[in-house]
Design a protein around this motif. Structure first.
Motif, PDB file in Angstrom:
ATOM      1  N   CYS A 119      64.523 -40.815 -43.398  1.00  0.00           N
ATOM      2  CA  CYS A 119      64.679 -39.727 -44.368  1.00  0.00           C
ATOM      3  C   CYS A 119      65.351 -38.515 -43.734  1.00  0.00           C
ATOM      4  CB  CYS A 119      63.321 -39.350 -44.940  1.00  0.00           C
ATOM      5  SG  CYS A 119      63.424 -38.423 -46.477  1.00  0.00           S
ATOM      6  N   LEU A 120      64.965 -38.194 -42.502  1.00  0.00           N
ATOM      7  CA  LEU A 120      65.578 -37.065 -41.798  1.00  0.00           C
ATOM      8  C   LEU A 120      67.061 -37.319 -41.539  1.00  0.00           C
ATOM      9  CD1 LEU A 120      62.689 -36.284 -39.304  1.00  0.00           C
ATOM     10  CD2 LEU A 120      63.495 -34.779 -41.133  1.00  0.00           C
ATOM     11  N   GLN A 121      67.411 -38.566 -41.244  1.00  0.00           N
ATOM     12  CA  GLN A 121      68.817 -38.892 -41.027  1.00  0.00           C
ATOM     13  C   GLN A 121      69.622 -38.788 -42.321  1.00  0.00           C
ATOM     14  OE1 GLN A 121      69.378 -42.283 -37.961  1.00  0.00           O
ATOM     15  NE2 GLN A 121      67.266 -42.486 -38.674  1.00  0.00           N
ATOM     16  N   VAL A 122      69.000 -39.147 -43.439  1.00  0.00           N
ATOM     17  CA  VAL A 122      69.680 -39.034 -44.726  1.00  0.00           C
ATOM     18  C   VAL A 122      69.907 -37.555 -45.076  1.00  0.00           C
ATOM     19  CG1 VAL A 122      69.570 -39.556 -47.194  1.00  0.00           C
ATOM     20  CG2 VAL A 122      68.765 -41.236 -45.541  1.00  0.00           C
ATOM     21  N   ILE A 123      68.941 -36.707 -44.758  1.00  0.00           N
ATOM     22  CA  ILE A 123      69.119 -35.260 -44.980  1.00  0.00           C
ATOM     23  C   ILE A 123      70.305 -34.752 -44.162  1.00  0.00           C
ATOM     24  CG2 ILE A 123      68.076 -32.975 -44.614  1.00  0.00           C
ATOM     25  CD1 ILE A 123      65.340 -34.293 -45.164  1.00  0.00           C
ATOM     26  N   VAL A 146      68.832 -43.389 -50.936  1.00  0.00           N
ATOM     27  CA  VAL A 146      69.706 -42.317 -50.440  1.00  0.00           C
ATOM     28  C   VAL A 146      70.005 -41.318 -51.554  1.00  0.00           C
ATOM     29  CG1 VAL A 146      71.988 -41.801 -49.502  1.00  0.00           C
ATOM     30  CG2 VAL A 146      70.724 -43.798 -48.673  1.00  0.00           C
ATOM     31  N   LYS A 147      70.281 -41.808 -52.750  1.00  0.00           N
ATOM     32  CA  LYS A 147      70.594 -40.911 -53.870  1.00  0.00           C
ATOM     33  C   LYS A 147      69.415 -40.003 -54.190  1.00  0.00           C
ATOM     34  CE  LYS A 147      74.084 -43.842 -56.078  1.00  0.00           C
ATOM     35  NZ  LYS A 147      74.397 -44.725 -57.230  1.00  0.00           N
ATOM     36  N   LYS A 148      68.202 -40.528 -54.063  1.00  0.00           N
ATOM     37  CA  LYS A 148      67.017 -39.710 -54.352  1.00  0.00           C
ATOM     38  C   LYS A 148      66.890 -38.574 -53.341  1.00  0.00           C
ATOM     39  CE  LYS A 148      62.301 -40.229 -55.987  1.00  0.00           C
ATOM     40  NZ  LYS A 148      61.291 -41.197 -56.451  1.00  0.00           N
ATOM     41  N   VAL A 149      67.137 -38.876 -52.061  1.00  0.00           N
ATOM     42  CA  VAL A 149      67.099 -37.825 -51.040  1.00  0.00           C
ATOM     43  C   VAL A 149      68.200 -36.806 -51.298  1.00  0.00           C
ATOM     44  CG1 VAL A 149      67.304 -37.317 -48.573  1.00  0.00           C
ATOM     45  CG2 VAL A 149      66.085 -39.374 -49.321  1.00  0.00           C
TER      46      VAL A 149
END
Length: 364
Positions: A119-123, A146-149
């Protein structure tokens, strides 16, 4: 049958190794060129550092530092922090009723179907404007995850822009700003009549655009006009008699986001922020584009060409908004403004986003 059962642990081990290898490869996909993510965050994403990662998330106010049992019979008793055999490696548990609670409760990460490391990488990927499909492919995640993040990052940025308008105050004594609208005005070479455009596209939005003229790309403020424009009538006596709140809304935005004693360059084409309308604002020195055009060498459009260069990034955003619903358009606009202010480098964008996530999901 017995052989199949005997081989199952071996197959499971291979799957675990494959998953571990994929995660390790993913860790190398994204970085911020030796910035905050690489130096501070990346070491905590390695296997076996989950406790360190959770402690850091608490320090950053990204997850709760304390939690209380929601069971009424426990009278708000503090939950205990426990190691657990789940994706996050920890949970909250009540010593009294043994009720369990996710460490993601009420946080940005709630209901995001990947581990905290991913999740941190997606941010970070959102901060670097990497397309969601590319991020999903690199990190071996489902597109919807990914789209949700990304959607939550956009929502955080939109909330920050709304709550902190003072971050986008432009101009100052003797500084030159340009005020215009899209579509229409002088932002593009070809004039677009918004009344005609609206007949073809119900989602067409009038956008007030303010830009400082001292740097490329310029600092900007963009505002989607809520009031509906009236078509211009052939009778010139109609002009100025009924403005449907469009001009008033634009003037209010200009006052809020432009410092007094600024020079403002405006034109007579714009519906909501024309040169004539801006004459009401005595705290600014207003100059007309039409007057400045007279200073161009004969046969040259130097001024209009310069204006197009200044507005280039703004036009790209405004064009994207035209095909969106109002809520989606506002989201696009706010995201652009946030990135303009906080996204100058991948490292600073990531740090600011974490801080703004903590502000948005403030725990009570």
């Amino acid at each position: 049958m017995m052989d199949a059962i005997a081989n199952r642990p071996h197959k499971m081990k291979n799957l675990q190794l494959k998953s571990s290898t994929q995660n390790g490869d993913a860790l190398e996909k994204f970085g911020d060129q030796g910035g905050y993510f690489d130096v501070v965050v990346r070491p905590m994403l390695q296997q076996g550092h989950e406790g360190e990662l959770c402690s850091w998330l608490k320090e950053m106010s990204l997850i709760r530092t304390v939690s209380h049992c929601p069971n009424t019979t426990c009278n708000g008793r503090n939950l205990a922090w426990n190691a657990a055999r789940i994706i996050d490696k920890y949970n909250w548990a009540c010593p009294e009723c043994t009720r369990k609670q996710s460490i993601r409760e009420s946080s940005f990460f709630l209901a995001i179907k990947c581990d905290l490391k991913m999740c941190l990488q997606v941010i970070l990927a959102w901060c670097q404007v990497i397309p969601a499909s590319v991020t999903a492919n690199y990190l071996d995640l489902k597109d919807y995850v990914v789209k949700k993040v990304y959607e939550r990052c956009a929502k955080v940025s939109e909330a920050y822009v709304v709550r902190h308008p003072e971050e986008w105050v432009l101009g100052g004594r003797n500084m030159v700003l340009i005020v215009d609208e899209f579509p229409g005005g002088c932002m593009t070479e070809n004039y677009v009549d918004i009344t005609v455009t609206k007949k073809r596209n119900n989602n067409c939005h009038t956008i007030l655009c303010i830009a400082e003229a001292n740097a490329i790309p310029p600092r900007m403020w963009l505002h989607m006009i809520q009031a509906v424009p009236e078509p211009i009538k052939s009778d010139k006596s109609h002009i100025g008699s009924s403005r449907c709140g469009m001009v008033e809304e634009a003037l209010k935005e200009i006052i809020q986001h432009v410092m007094p004693d600024s020079y403002i360059v405006a034109n007579s084409r714009a519906r909501c922020c024309s040169y004539e309308s801006l004459q009401e604002l005595k705290q600014y020195r207003v100059i007309s584009v039409e007057h400045l055009q007279k200073l161009d060498p004969p046969g040259k459009n130097k001024l209009l060409n310069n204006l197009e260069t200044i507005w280039q990034t703004g036009v790209e955003v405004c064009e994207e908004i035209q095909e969106a619903s109002h809520s989606s358009g506002q989201n696009i606009l706010s995201t652009h403004l946030w990135r303009q202010r906080f996204g100058t480098t991948p490292s600073t964008a990531f740090q600011y986003m974490l801080n703004h996530i903590a502000e948005y999901y403030r725990f009570t």
